[in-house]
Design an enzyme around this catalytic site. Structure first.
Site, PDB file in Angstrom:
ATOM      1  N   SER A  20      20.186 -46.789 125.088  1.00 31.16           N
ATOM      2  CA  SER A  20      19.090 -45.865 125.684  1.00 31.16           C
ATOM      3  C   SER A  20      19.647 -44.572 126.543  1.00 31.16           C
ATOM      4  CB  SER A  20      17.831 -46.498 126.412  1.00 31.16           C
ATOM      5  OG  SER A  20      18.671 -47.156 127.613  1.00 31.16           O
ATOM      6  N   ASN A  21      20.818 -44.966 126.986  1.00 31.09           N
ATOM      7  CA  ASN A  21      21.495 -43.982 127.702  1.00 31.09           C
ATOM      8  C   ASN A  21      22.063 -42.934 126.570  1.00 31.09           C
ATOM      9  OD1 ASN A  21      21.423 -44.031 130.662  1.00 31.09           O
ATOM     10  ND2 ASN A  21      21.946 -46.095 130.293  1.00 31.09           N
ATOM     11  N   ILE A  96      36.347 -54.318 128.485  1.00 28.38           N
ATOM     12  CA  ILE A  96      37.349 -53.400 129.846  1.00 28.38           C
ATOM     13  C   ILE A  96      38.250 -52.743 129.061  1.00 28.38           C
ATOM     14  CG2 ILE A  96      38.407 -53.903 132.031  1.00 28.38           C
ATOM     15  CD1 ILE A  96      36.057 -55.199 132.331  1.00 28.38           C
ATOM     16  N   LEU A  97      38.340 -51.456 129.408  1.00 28.08           N
ATOM     17  CA  LEU A  97      39.268 -50.569 128.840  1.00 28.08           C
ATOM     18  C   LEU A  97      40.739 -50.744 129.428  1.00 28.08           C
ATOM     19  CD1 LEU A  97      37.334 -47.379 128.455  1.00 28.08           C
ATOM     20  CD2 LEU A  97      38.208 -48.727 126.526  1.00 28.08           C
ATOM     21  N   HIS A 113      26.495 -46.999 136.219  1.00 31.30           N
ATOM     22  CA  HIS A 113      26.174 -48.443 136.637  1.00 31.30           C
ATOM     23  C   HIS A 113      24.827 -48.805 137.301  1.00 31.30           C
ATOM     24  CE1 HIS A 113      27.488 -52.478 137.924  1.00 31.30           C
ATOM     25  NE2 HIS A 113      26.969 -52.125 138.824  1.00 31.30           N
ATOM     26  N   GLU A 178      18.425 -43.799 135.173  1.00 29.13           N
ATOM     27  CA  GLU A 178      19.717 -43.483 134.753  1.00 29.13           C
ATOM     28  C   GLU A 178      19.493 -42.408 133.950  1.00 29.13           C
ATOM     29  OE1 GLU A 178      21.811 -47.026 132.907  1.00 29.13           O
ATOM     30  OE2 GLU A 178      20.564 -48.473 134.430  1.00 29.13           O
TER      31      GLU A 178
HETATM   32  C1  GRF Z   1      22.518 -49.626 131.650  1.00 23.61           C
HETATM   33  O1  GRF Z   1      21.715 -50.316 132.696  1.00 23.61           O
HETATM   34  C2  GRF Z   1      23.847 -49.179 132.158  1.00 23.61           C
HETATM   35  O2  GRF Z   1      23.672 -48.767 133.717  1.00 23.61           O
HETATM   36  C3  GRF Z   1      24.841 -50.363 132.116  1.00 23.61           C
HETATM   37  O3  GRF Z   1      24.382 -51.108 130.846  1.00 23.61           O
HETATM   38  C4  GRF Z   1      23.011 -50.612 130.552  1.00 23.61           C
HETATM   39  C5  GRF Z   1      23.130 -50.197 129.269  1.00 23.61           C
HETATM   40  O4  GRF Z   1      21.762 -49.806 128.552  1.00 23.61           O
HETATM   41  N1  GRF Z   1      26.258 -49.907 132.141  1.00 23.61           N
HETATM   42  P1  GRF Z   1      21.672 -48.860 127.459  1.00 23.61           P
HETATM   43  O5  GRF Z   1      22.543 -49.408 126.389  1.00 23.61           O
HETATM   44  O6  GRF Z   1      22.168 -47.784 127.753  1.00 23.61           O
HETATM   45  O7  GRF Z   1      20.032 -48.761 126.916  1.00 23.61           O
END
Ligand code: GRF
Length: 191
Positions: A20-21, A96-97, A113, A178
């Site tokens: 979703s991000n 983890i990179l 995060h 986010e």
């Molecule tokens: C988000 O809550 C982000 O902050 C965390 O993992 C989740 C990923 O969600 N690191 P999406 O895949 O972007 O929907």
């Protein structure tokens, strides 16, 4: 980062799941005010749901069939360099990179995060926040360094936790923030 002058910088987004991000970043990258264009989406999981949206938007998807993660990172770094990627946005990327990968792209990798870092690094943030009866939570965009969720903070958004909130409602409310804060943090990086 160099100030945005109208010429967009090439970026890559790394995901592992829902995406979703990624979707919010792709939509943002298509706007005039975005300092980045997304050239590549990389996933360590070829059935990540988020890849559907990248496909629809005709963005190149990279999936490397390589069991050894160090070798995979080397191949990936080569592609990112060839494609002149100047910003790597981690968005729900669950691997983890390595330090050597992070060093190669020093200062060019950022992450989102779902907590107010430095509080609640790691997984299950919303559950832990509720268990600890916190009044506030939020989300953080930060640079990635060799320690988990510990790099310099670029931007944070704080939200109030309501009495009626549970892990699910909180996760949803934070996620909505986010999607707004990640583009804002990128604008800040290039201003
Ligand atoms: C988000 O809550 C982000 O902050 C965390 O993992 C989740 C990923 O969600 N690191 P999406 O895949 O972007 O929907």
């Amino acid at each position: 980062m160099k100030k945005f002058s109208g010429k967009k910088v090439c970026a890559a987004v790394f995901i592992s799941g829902r995406g979703s991000n990624l979707k919010s970043l792709i939509n943002f990258s298509k706007t005039k005010i975005s300092p980045i264009k997304i050239e590549i989406v990389f996933s360590n999981n070829k059935s990540a749901f988020g890849l559907k949206f990248a496909k629809e938007k005709k963005i190149e998807i990279i999936h490397l069939n390589e069991k050894n993660f160090n070798i995979l990172e080397q191949k990936l770094a080569k592609i990112l360099n060839e494609r002149k990627i100047e910003l790597i946005c981690l968005a729900g990327f669950m691997k983890i990179l390595s330090n050597s990968f992070i060093k190669k792209f020093n200062g060019k990798i950022i992450n989102i995060h779902p907590s107010l870092l430095p509080k609640y690094k790691g997984l299950n943030t919303h559950r832990r926040v509720i268990e600890n009866k916190e009044d506030y939570t939020g989300c953080t965009v930060h640079f990635v360094n060799s320690k988990l969720d510990s790099g310099k903070i670029i931007l944070q958004k704080k939200i109030k936790i309501f009495k009626k909130d549970n892990e699910k409602t909180l996760a949803q409310r934070v996620l909505t923030e986010e999607h707004k804060i990640y583009p804002k943090a990128i604008i800040r990086l290039f201003s």
